[in-house]
Scaffold this motif. Structure first.
Motif, PDB file in Angstrom:
ATOM      1  N   GLY A  21     -11.954  -3.362  -5.232  1.00  0.00           N
ATOM      2  CA  GLY A  21     -12.223  -4.638  -4.586  1.00  0.00           C
ATOM      3  C   GLY A  21     -12.994  -5.539  -5.520  1.00  0.00           C
TER       4      GLY A  21
ATOM      5  N   ASP B 245      -5.001 -10.040  -4.935  1.00  0.00           N
ATOM      6  CA  ASP B 245      -4.932  -8.574  -5.042  1.00  0.00           C
ATOM      7  C   ASP B 245      -4.558  -8.129  -6.455  1.00  0.00           C
ATOM      8  OD1 ASP B 245      -5.772  -7.870  -2.562  1.00  0.00           O
ATOM      9  OD2 ASP B 245      -3.845  -7.132  -1.832  1.00  0.00           O
TER      10      ASP B 245
ATOM     11  N   ASP C 160       0.831  -1.215   0.000  1.00  0.00           N
ATOM     12  CA  ASP C 160       0.000   0.000   0.000  1.00  0.00           C
ATOM     13  C   ASP C 160       0.863   1.261   0.000  1.00  0.00           C
ATOM     14  OD1 ASP C 160      -2.464  -1.202  -0.133  1.00  0.00           O
ATOM     15  OD2 ASP C 160      -2.826  -1.172   2.029  1.00  0.00           O
TER      16      ASP C 160
ATOM     17  N   GLY D  30      -9.092  -3.886  -1.244  1.00  0.00           N
ATOM     18  CA  GLY D  30      -9.664  -4.280   0.046  1.00  0.00           C
ATOM     19  C   GLY D  30     -11.123  -4.627  -0.059  1.00  0.00           C
TER      20      GLY D  30
ATOM     21  N   GLY E  20     -11.157  -0.817   0.590  1.00  0.00           N
ATOM     22  CA  GLY E  20     -10.240  -0.670  -0.528  1.00  0.00           C
ATOM     23  C   GLY E  20     -10.710   0.342  -1.553  1.00  0.00           C
TER      24      GLY E  20
ATOM     25  N   SER F 111      -6.930   0.870   1.914  1.00  0.00           N
ATOM     26  CA  SER F 111      -5.975   0.024   1.212  1.00  0.00           C
ATOM     27  C   SER F 111      -6.214   0.146  -0.291  1.00  0.00           C
ATOM     28  CB  SER F 111      -6.131  -1.429   1.662  1.00  0.00           C
ATOM     29  OG  SER F 111      -5.171  -2.248   1.034  1.00  0.00           O
TER      30      SER F 111
END
Length: 449
Positions: free
Chosen positions: A403, A434, A343, A384, A400, A381
């Motif tokens: 996401g 991710d 991040d 997320g 996030g 983030s």
């Protein structure tokens, strides 16, 4: 002057300073529901309590320099003791592992070079601190401290130290010594964990096992009675947690609160074992409970009858883990550290050389800048969970910028669908997931949909 705590003490002190008297009037009564202000919040009441004491000391005793700093030192020490108590197992392993590694390093030097202290004088005691600190973070990264994890942690320690010697040539004395140290330490650290588990079991057997039961129903009450009749010398049912708003009263047992207050109840009571006796609780809810448990020694069992509990305990003892040992992966220390590092790196890139890319792929540039700054600060983030509503509180996993719910072409996902996607993300988190989400998000943006 006070956010919480201390105002009653301050008030009484100032009343006396003004020459008035304070009386205890016993004919009027109130019921104080202790802890209600902090039950369902993330407020650290211990922190605010000691901050209140510091404010009180600053206001009324700052004219006495010695006394004020004496009080402040006491506050700091008490807070430090509270921290040590919460992280006692991790710290014990750090001390034991450090001692074993340093001793093994000396032994390996003797084996390889013929004497215990063969490195240059400037290397001591730096080499001992270095190997201890690298091993501590390696063990923290791999997770729970059983033998298999200890082996993985030592391998990581070896590779990190080998990597560091390329940059700090003055400490690249002998990779042979390092290899012998790691090899012998695999055996030594295994022994440490073996003897620690034996001592831990002996100590725990000397004290009554404190059992917390989740769910108030006929089976759970019967199980509590069976436990106390069959294991009366080694067990104590400290109370029940209700899974719904219920005013049901159980004779001889306490109802400690509802499932919404689970973490707070756990922090305020000494618990060794948790029994889930409500079939309405889903697996995902059980995993959420497990993830919120900060104390690794607490074991959780799913059982409606005594025989089921016995079977679960047998499996737990054999595997050295609870019946349900899965937690949200994103809550593991190694993933927390890796994700935070990514991040920070991504947000710094986006705020510098990546600004044109951010402008190209964002609908509202100013809002995107604020979001990336929130990532840099640690409030959000890059990838997320999706925010469903203000009432949802996972306790782990940050909101996030993108996401699973943002990679779909549908913009009308309902709350239930978003929660399912959040649960999947938290349970199956990985770096690959991710990057996969990021890749699919960029494809969706490029398509213009």
């Amino acid at each position: 002057d006070y956010f919480m705590y201390g105002e009653d003490l301050d008030l009484c002190f100032r009343v006396k300073e003004l020459g008035s008297k304070i009386f205890y009037f016993h004919k009027t009564t109130i019921i104080h529901f202790k802890g209600e202000s902090t039950k369902r919040s993330n407020i650290n009441e211990l922190k605010h309590f000691y901050e209140a004491m510091e404010i009180y000391a600053q206001k009324h005793y700052s004219n006495s320099y010695f006394f004020f700093w004496f009080l402040k030192l006491g506050i700091i020490l008490r807070g430090f003791v509270a921290y040590l108590n919460r992280n006692s197992t991790t710290l014990i392993f750090f001390v034991l592992d450090s001692f074993v590694l340093c001793f093994t390093l000396l032994l390996s030097t003797k084996i390889w070079k013929g004497e215990f202290f063969n490195f240059p004088a400037y290397a001591y005691p730096k080499v001992f601190w270095g190997i201890s600190i690298v091993n501590f973070f390696s063990m923290l990264a791999v997770g729970k401290q059983n033998f298999r994890k200890a082996f993985s942690g030592l391998m990581l320690t070896f590779f990190v130290l080998t990597f560091l010697t390329y940059y700090f040539k003055e400490y690249a004395f002998s990779r042979g010594i390092l290899l012998i140290t790691v090899g012998i330490s695999i055996f030594n650290l295994g022994l440490v964990r073996f003897f620690y588990s034996i001592v831990d079991k002996i100590i725990n057997k000397e004290f009554n096992k404190k059992v917390l039961i989740i769910g108030i129903n006929e089976n759970s009450i019967k199980l509590a009675h069976t436990l106390e009749s069959n294991e009366s010398k080694s067990i104590e049912v400290i109370g029940f947690i209700s899974t719904e708003n219920s005013n049901q009263i159980i004779s001889n047992y306490k109802i400690l609160g509802s499932i919404d207050y689970f973490e707070k109840i756990l922090s305020q009571n000494q618990v060794n074992e948790i029994l889930v006796c409500d079939v309405k609780i889903s697996q995902i809810e059980i995993i959420r409970l497990l993830t919120s448990i900060k104390k690794s020694k607490i074991k959780i069992h799913i059982a409606n009858e005594y025989e089921e509990l016995v079977a679960s305990r047998i499996l737990s003892d054999i595997s050295n883990d609870s019946q349900y040992n899965n937690t949200f992966k994103i809550a593991l220390p190694r993933y927390i550290m890796i994700k935070r590092f990514i991040d920070i790196m991504f947000s710094l890139i986006l705020l510098t050389i990546g600004l044109p890319l951010l402008y190209l792929f964002s609908d509202f540039f100013a809002k995107s800048i604020n979001n990336v700054l929130a990532v840099l600060k640690g409030n959000k983030s890059i990838v997320g969970i999706s925010k469903v509503n203000d009432k949802d509180n996972y306790g782990f996993g940050k909101e996030g910028l993108i996401g699973l719910s943002t990679v779909t072409f549908s913009k009308n996902l309902n709350e239930n669908s978003k929660r399912k996607l959040n649960d999947y993300y938290l349970m199956n988190y990985s770096l690959a997931l991710d990057f996969d989400i990021m890749f699919k998000f960029l494809i969706r943006k490029k398509s213009g949909k």
